[in-house]
Scaffold this motif. Structure first.
Motif, PDB file in Angstrom:
ATOM      1  N   ILE A 148     -10.780   1.840 -16.444  1.00  0.00           N
ATOM      2  CA  ILE A 148      -9.542   1.280 -15.338  1.00  0.00           C
ATOM      3  C   ILE A 148     -10.022   0.046 -14.983  1.00  0.00           C
ATOM      4  N   ASN A 149     -11.210  -0.228 -14.653  1.00  0.00           N
ATOM      5  CA  ASN A 149     -11.651  -1.542 -14.087  1.00  0.00           C
ATOM      6  C   ASN A 149     -11.557  -2.249 -15.226  1.00  0.00           C
ATOM      7  N   SER A 150     -11.456  -2.400 -16.630  1.00  0.00           N
ATOM      8  CA  SER A 150     -11.414  -3.212 -17.326  1.00  0.00           C
ATOM      9  C   SER A 150     -10.036  -3.566 -17.795  1.00  0.00           C
ATOM     10  N   SER A 151      -9.021  -2.933 -17.234  1.00  0.00           N
ATOM     11  CA  SER A 151      -7.745  -2.950 -17.253  1.00  0.00           C
ATOM     12  C   SER A 151      -7.333  -4.207 -16.438  1.00  0.00           C
ATOM     13  N   ARG A 163      -3.375   7.019   2.375  1.00  0.00           N
ATOM     14  CA  ARG A 163      -4.838   6.277   2.489  1.00  0.00           C
ATOM     15  C   ARG A 163      -5.445   5.799   1.079  1.00  0.00           C
ATOM     16  N   ILE A 164      -5.933   4.751   0.880  1.00  0.00           N
ATOM     17  CA  ILE A 164      -6.448   4.322  -0.388  1.00  0.00           C
ATOM     18  C   ILE A 164      -7.890   4.965  -0.444  1.00  0.00           C
ATOM     19  N   ILE A 165      -8.058   5.612  -1.860  1.00  0.00           N
ATOM     20  CA  ILE A 165      -9.283   6.148  -2.029  1.00  0.00           C
ATOM     21  C   ILE A 165      -9.964   5.460  -3.420  1.00  0.00           C
ATOM     22  N   TYR A 166      -9.077   4.369  -3.948  1.00  0.00           N
ATOM     23  CA  TYR A 166      -9.742   3.791  -4.962  1.00  0.00           C
ATOM     24  C   TYR A 166      -8.893   2.567  -5.189  1.00  0.00           C
ATOM     25  N   ALA A 167      -9.631   1.416  -5.645  1.00  0.00           N
ATOM     26  CA  ALA A 167      -8.737   0.377  -6.120  1.00  0.00           C
ATOM     27  C   ALA A 167      -9.706  -0.444  -7.247  1.00  0.00           C
ATOM     28  N   ASN A 168      -9.099  -0.705  -8.517  1.00  0.00           N
ATOM     29  CA  ASN A 168      -9.737  -1.216  -9.508  1.00  0.00           C
ATOM     30  C   ASN A 168      -9.986  -2.583  -9.330  1.00  0.00           C
ATOM     31  N   THR A 169     -10.625  -3.263 -10.458  1.00  0.00           N
ATOM     32  CA  THR A 169     -11.110  -4.604 -10.159  1.00  0.00           C
ATOM     33  C   THR A 169     -10.057  -5.510 -10.019  1.00  0.00           C
ATOM     34  N   ALA A 175      -5.319  -8.517  -4.421  1.00  0.00           N
ATOM     35  CA  ALA A 175      -5.531  -8.274  -2.938  1.00  0.00           C
ATOM     36  C   ALA A 175      -5.951  -9.501  -2.239  1.00  0.00           C
ATOM     37  N   ARG A 176      -7.144 -10.199  -2.912  1.00  0.00           N
ATOM     38  CA  ARG A 176      -7.951 -11.202  -2.329  1.00  0.00           C
ATOM     39  C   ARG A 176      -6.997 -12.503  -2.443  1.00  0.00           C
ATOM     40  N   ARG A 177      -6.329 -12.405  -3.593  1.00  0.00           N
ATOM     41  CA  ARG A 177      -5.405 -13.850  -3.883  1.00  0.00           C
ATOM     42  C   ARG A 177      -4.289 -13.549  -2.939  1.00  0.00           C
ATOM     43  N   LEU A 178      -3.787 -12.474  -2.866  1.00  0.00           N
ATOM     44  CA  LEU A 178      -2.439 -12.525  -1.970  1.00  0.00           C
ATOM     45  C   LEU A 178      -2.666 -12.316  -0.551  1.00  0.00           C
ATOM     46  N   GLY A 180      -6.004 -12.482   1.033  1.00  0.00           N
ATOM     47  CA  GLY A 180      -7.358 -13.155   1.430  1.00  0.00           C
ATOM     48  C   GLY A 180      -8.344 -12.073   1.796  1.00  0.00           C
ATOM     49  N   LYS A 181      -8.289 -11.027   1.274  1.00  0.00           N
ATOM     50  CA  LYS A 181      -9.232  -9.714   1.705  1.00  0.00           C
ATOM     51  C   LYS A 181      -8.871  -8.655   0.764  1.00  0.00           C
ATOM     52  N   PRO A 182     -10.061  -7.957   0.379  1.00  0.00           N
ATOM     53  CA  PRO A 182      -9.897  -6.729  -0.759  1.00  0.00           C
ATOM     54  C   PRO A 182      -9.222  -5.755   0.159  1.00  0.00           C
ATOM     55  N   TYR A 183      -8.881  -4.671  -0.674  1.00  0.00           N
ATOM     56  CA  TYR A 183      -8.445  -3.245  -0.310  1.00  0.00           C
ATOM     57  C   TYR A 183      -9.763  -2.642   0.257  1.00  0.00           C
ATOM     58  N   LYS A 184      -9.512  -1.809   1.351  1.00  0.00           N
ATOM     59  CA  LYS A 184     -10.741  -1.178   1.877  1.00  0.00           C
ATOM     60  C   LYS A 184     -10.291   0.343   1.775  1.00  0.00           C
ATOM     61  N   VAL A 185     -11.268   0.861   1.044  1.00  0.00           N
ATOM     62  CA  VAL A 185     -11.088   2.506   0.965  1.00  0.00           C
ATOM     63  C   VAL A 185     -11.011   3.064   2.287  1.00  0.00           C
TER      64      VAL A 185
END
Length: 241
Positions: A148-151, A163-169, A175-178, A180-185
């Motif tokens: 999933i992370n390589s996809s 609620r977010i329980i997982y976000a792949n690479t 999220a960072r590009r749109l 300015g921060k990553p998704y937080k579990v």
């Protein structure tokens, strides 16, 4: 004599039931001052599990049965049960006939009228198969996560509470590009969506949770802060246990 010893602690009504169970059951007489645990009873499942006869065990100090290292570990658990006068659960790893077995053991104290522990009743459930299944599951989960992370697909796992329980690479890069921060579990996915997206997502999530449909697919476009305009095909779908 084996059964008679059992009757001193457990009503005879239950003797046949204990003999039929697949869990290993044992009763130890506690001699706290001498720091001794004397085996008074073991059921048929215990004898099968450890390849012993009743004659080899009944009346013996636990120290005579276990090697020094094993006895130190087990006695520490049992004395904790005696001192606290409350049930205790612990896991055991058993090396037997060149095979490693795993047991989930429980010890229950029996108190006399003076509230002193006279016996410990022990139950030992073989969880070797479960442990092996867990290891295989852990290995398969790691493999799936790597895939999933390589996809290139932006993938989020969201629980029924949104609620977010997982976000792949790919999702974190998005999220960072749109934003300015990553998704937080643990965060609500709604916190990362525009008001219009929140309304659409809530409607689709509700339909899926109410089993009206298995998934929702739709296209939408937006512009990243760096000016690139993109189209995304978004799909919400349910995953069952």
């Amino acid at each position: 004599a084996n059964v008679l010893s059992m009757k001193k602690v457990c009503p005879s009504l239950f003797v046949s039931l204990v003999e039929q169970t697949n869990d290993a059951v044992f009763i130890l007489r506690v001699e706290a001052e001498k720091r001794r645990f004397i085996i008074e009873y073991v059921n048929a499942a215990y004898l099968r599990k450890f390849s012993h006869t009743a004659e080899e065990l009944i009346g013996k100090d636990l120290k005579e049965i276990l090697n020094a290292e094993k006895y130190e570990l087990v006695s520490k658990q049992l004395f904790s049960c005696v001192n606290c006068k409350s049930p205790l659960s612990y896991e055991e790893t058993i090396a037997l006939n060149n095979e490693t077995l795993f047991s989930l053991s429980e010890a229950f104290p029996i108190l006399d009228d003076n509230q002193e522990v006279t016996h410990l009743i022990g139950l030992s459930k073989d969880v070797t198969a479960l442990k092996r299944q867990q290891a295989l599951l852990y290995e398969s989960e790691n493999t799936l996560q790597a895939i999933i992370n390589s996809s290139d697909y932006i993938t989020l796992f969201i629980d029924p509470g949104f609620r977010i329980i997982y976000a792949n690479t790919a999702a974190q890069h998005h999220a960072r590009r749109l934003l300015g921060k990553p998704y937080k579990v643990g965060d609500l996915i709604m916190n990362y969506l525009t008001p219009e997206q929140q309304k659409t997502a809530a409607m689709h999530f509700d339909d899926i949770l109410l089993s009206k449909t298995k998934n929702h697919v739709f296209e939408y476009h937006f512009t990243y802060p760096d000016g690139e305009k993109v189209w995304l095909l978004r799909k919400y779908y349910s995953a069952s246990d």
